[in-house]
Design an enzyme around this catalytic site. Structure first.
Site, mmCIF file in Angstrom:
data_model
loop_
_atom_site.group_PDB
_atom_site.id
_atom_site.type_symbol
_atom_site.label_atom_id
_atom_site.label_comp_id
_atom_site.label_asym_id
_atom_site.label_seq_id
_atom_site.Cartn_x
_atom_site.Cartn_y
_atom_site.Cartn_z
ATOM 1 N NE ARG A 108 -3.347 2.570 2.470
ATOM 2 C CZ ARG A 108 -3.379 3.399 3.509
ATOM 3 N NH1 ARG A 108 -2.886 3.022 4.683
ATOM 4 N NH2 ARG A 108 -3.902 4.602 3.394
ATOM 5 C CG HIS A 153 -1.424 8.915 3.307
ATOM 6 N ND1 HIS A 153 -1.592 7.571 3.561
ATOM 7 C CD2 HIS A 153 -0.982 9.436 4.475
ATOM 8 C CE1 HIS A 153 -1.258 7.304 4.818
ATOM 9 N NE2 HIS A 153 -0.885 8.423 5.403
ATOM 10 C CG ASN A 198 -4.508 7.546 5.303
ATOM 11 O OD1 ASN A 198 -4.659 6.332 5.491
ATOM 12 N ND2 ASN A 198 -3.883 8.329 6.161
ATOM 13 C CD GLU A 199 -5.343 7.623 9.953
ATOM 14 O OE1 GLU A 199 -4.817 8.700 10.230
ATOM 15 O OE2 GLU A 199 -5.034 6.568 10.519
ATOM 16 C CG ASN A 316 -5.352 3.507 8.569
ATOM 17 O OD1 ASN A 316 -5.373 2.574 7.768
ATOM 18 N ND2 ASN A 316 -4.914 4.713 8.261
ATOM 19 C CE1 TYR A 318 -2.249 3.345 12.461
ATOM 20 C CE2 TYR A 318 -0.175 2.541 13.324
ATOM 21 C CZ TYR A 318 -0.915 3.077 12.293
ATOM 22 O OH TYR A 318 -0.318 3.327 11.088
ATOM 23 C CD GLU A 389 -1.806 3.884 7.985
ATOM 24 O OE1 GLU A 389 -1.463 4.260 9.124
ATOM 25 O OE2 GLU A 389 -2.041 4.656 7.043
ATOM 26 C CD1 TRP A 436 3.010 3.351 10.247
ATOM 27 C CD2 TRP A 436 2.104 3.493 8.198
ATOM 28 N NE1 TRP A 436 3.421 4.542 9.690
ATOM 29 C CE2 TRP A 436 2.877 4.648 8.437
ATOM 30 C CE3 TRP A 436 1.452 3.350 6.972
ATOM 31 C CZ2 TRP A 436 3.008 5.667 7.494
ATOM 32 C CZ3 TRP A 436 1.578 4.366 6.036
ATOM 33 C CH2 TRP A 436 2.340 5.504 6.301
ATOM 34 C CD GLU A 443 3.737 9.194 12.473
ATOM 35 O OE1 GLU A 443 4.006 8.310 11.642
ATOM 36 O OE2 GLU A 443 2.583 9.574 12.726
HETATM 37 C C1 NOJ Z 1 -1.878 6.894 10.257
HETATM 38 C C2 NOJ Z 1 -1.410 7.627 9.045
HETATM 39 O O1 NOJ Z 1 -2.125 7.186 7.939
HETATM 40 C C3 NOJ Z 1 0.083 7.518 8.789
HETATM 41 O O2 NOJ Z 1 0.426 8.479 7.869
HETATM 42 C C4 NOJ Z 1 0.831 7.627 10.078
HETATM 43 O O3 NOJ Z 1 2.214 7.639 9.874
HETATM 44 C C5 NOJ Z 1 0.442 6.481 10.973
HETATM 45 N N1 NOJ Z 1 -0.972 6.545 11.250
HETATM 46 C C6 NOJ Z 1 1.172 6.438 12.300
HETATM 47 O O4 NOJ Z 1 0.815 7.551 13.042
#
Ligand code: NOJ
Length: 494
Positions: A108, A153, A198-199, A316, A318, A389, A436, A443
């Site tokens: 991706r 993105h 993205n997000e 995504n 985490y 992610e 990811w 970042e």
């Molecule tokens: C989400 C984002 O899509 C990505 O760009 C980012 O680096 C990661 N989370 C980690 O924070």
């Protein structure tokens, strides 16, 4: 090994800070073929601004992040920027090689809008930008790796940022449809998986509510910016993104899907973005609470949304947080949640929800991935889901041995995958998983102070060094299971 024993071990790792010797038993029994269906995509993810570098090469236009990081370096933890990043633009063949070595069947990545259309639709298409992504896509396909492409993105051409104040101006919708059309035309003969955004739910909040991302717009009490309205603008931007998405999906479905045979979706970080796309309107409670600050869809726009549902949902995932509903019982609201009458926290009764990571708001909560997937699967009626992610962060100033021998990341991936496999077993329509990230990278406002890569990157030499997690992922993907002593020997290797 049954799921229950592994699951118990993964829960244990959440609450007990412990050594790898305790963690590894939870990993045993996780198998690509045993726990995931045939054809499941396993990959790694990146995004253009975070890795490409080459910010002025081959007629690329400046984008909003180029300008923001250059003019407001003080807002980035280490003053860094994406000018060079991982120099992926020049090293993409090496990066395709490391993907191949990992054994992934998908990758991706995102396309830099300013590389393709430096000035938006009023300027020319940049042939060198098209050529770069053609080379990348072809190199991936040659290795049997499917491209999974994100159109946007976070980065947009600076010219559009200036002209429309980013996503605030309705004119950007046409720009996005034009840009996505150029991409479908140029790459759609080989790209089968597209995501529009993205997000956007998080991004619009960072841009227009908290004002920490370009174009830095906000108002008190959410932040102090030179312009903006935190109570209204995030919703205007989100509205334009939703309509841009729907129009691009309509174009893809109408003019490309039959001949190109691909699918198109959006990547979200949970929350409210999916309801308008699937049901054609904002959730009722949101309309009541945000009232006149929330734009309204016209009947035509509702129809556009409802008749152009996306083909899959990208999630995504985490971490997880506790949330308290503050509608009926008042509570101290955190500005982070904006106008939502909800209090969120990673700590309850003095106890963290999971083990902390370098990213202060992300805790390790593997069971959350199963709940998230089951919720989306039920609410949006079996629409295919991809985990677009999932990853673990380390502080860059961690000692080198621990950076490379990243046992916490290995454990994180094992446990999240185990819970993901449990969702699959319960019938969730999950089709893929992307770690990811492939490599450490830029970042956003944290610059290079945190690292998410399966590969460690020495930003002075651009050397990519496989971490224990890269080796573990490769072993998992190629079918050999990790023995207890393997990780110990990885420690010796590093
Ligand atoms: C989400 C984002 O899509 C990505 O760009 C980012 O680096 C990661 N989370 C980690 O924070």
């Amino acid at each position: 090994m049954g799921v229950s024993r592994v699951t118990a071990t993964c829960i244990l790792t959440v609450v007990v800070a412990t050594s790898l010797a305790v963690l590894t038993p939870g990993a045993r029994g996780l198998g690509r073929d045993d726990d995931f269906p045939p054809g499941f995509l396993f990959g790694a993810a990146t995004s253009a601004y975070q890795i490409e570098g080459a910010y002025l090469d081959d007629n690329k236009g400046l984008n909003n992040w180029d300008v923001f990081t250059h003019t407001q370096a003080g807002r980035i933890s280490d003053g860094g920027n994406g000018d060079v990043a991982d120099d992926h633009y020049h090293r993409y063949t090496e990066d395709v090689e490391i993907l191949h070595n990992l054994g992934v069947n998908s990758y991706r990545f995102s396309i830099s809008w300013a590389r393709i259309l430096p000035r938006g639709r009023l300027g020319d298409v940049n042939p060198a930008g098209i050529a770069f992504y053609n080379r990348l896509i072809d190199a991936l396909l040659q290795k049997g790796i499917e491209p999974f492409v994100t159109l946007n993105h976070f980065d947009i051409p600076q010219e559009l940022e200036t002209r429309y104040r980013g996503w605030l101006g309705a004119g950007i919708r046409e720009e996005f449809v034009y840009y996505s059309d150029v991409c479908f035309k140029a790459f759609g003969d080989r790209v089968r998986s597209w995501t529009t955004f993205n997000e956007p739910n998080l991004y619009t909040r960072f841009q227009y509510m908290l004002g920490v991302y370009p174009p830095n717009r906000c108002s008190p009490p959410f932040g102090s910016c030179s312009g903006g309205d935190s109570r209204r603008e995030p919703y205007v931007a989100a509205h334009n993104i939703l309509l841009s998405h729907a129009a691009a999906v309509r174009n893809y479905h109408t003019n490309y899907q039959a001949k190109q045979g691909g699918k198109i979706g959006m990547v979200i970080a949970m929350k409210w973005f999916l309801d308008p796309i699937f049901f054609g309107d904002y959730p009722r409670v949101m309309k009541e609470m945000i009232s006149s600050n929330l734009p309204k869809f016209t009947p035509e726009e509702k129809k556009l949304l409802q008749t152009n549902k996306m083909d899959f949902i990208g999630i995504n995932q985490y971490t997880s947080i506790y949330a308290k509903d503050c509608i009926y019982s008042p509570c101290a609201l955190n500005t982070y949640e904006g106008n939502a009458l909800v209090y969120t926290t990673g700590v309850r009764n003095g106890k963290k929800i999971g083990r902390p990571t370098a990213f202060s708001s992300y805790f390790v909560v593997p069971q959350g991935i199963e709940s998230a997937v089951m919720y989306v699967n039920d609410r949006y009626k079996d629409t295919p889901i991809f985990i677009t992610e999932n990853g673990y962060s380390q502080h860059s100033n961690t000692n080198m041995e621990d950076l490379i021998n990243d046992v916490e990341r290995v454990n994180y991936m094992q446990c999240y995958l185990k819970y993901l496999s449990s969702a699959v077993r319960k019938g969730a329509n999950v089709r893929g998983y992307f770690a990811w990230s492939l490599v450490d990278n830029f970042e956003w406002i944290f610059g290079y102070t945190v690292r998410f890569g399966l590969y460690h990157v020495d930003f002075d030499t651009q050397e990519r060094i496989p971490r224990a997690s890269a080796k573990w992922y490769r072993d998992f993907l190629t079918g050999s299971s990790l023995k207890d002593d393997t990780v110990q020997s990885l420690r010796a290797d590093s």
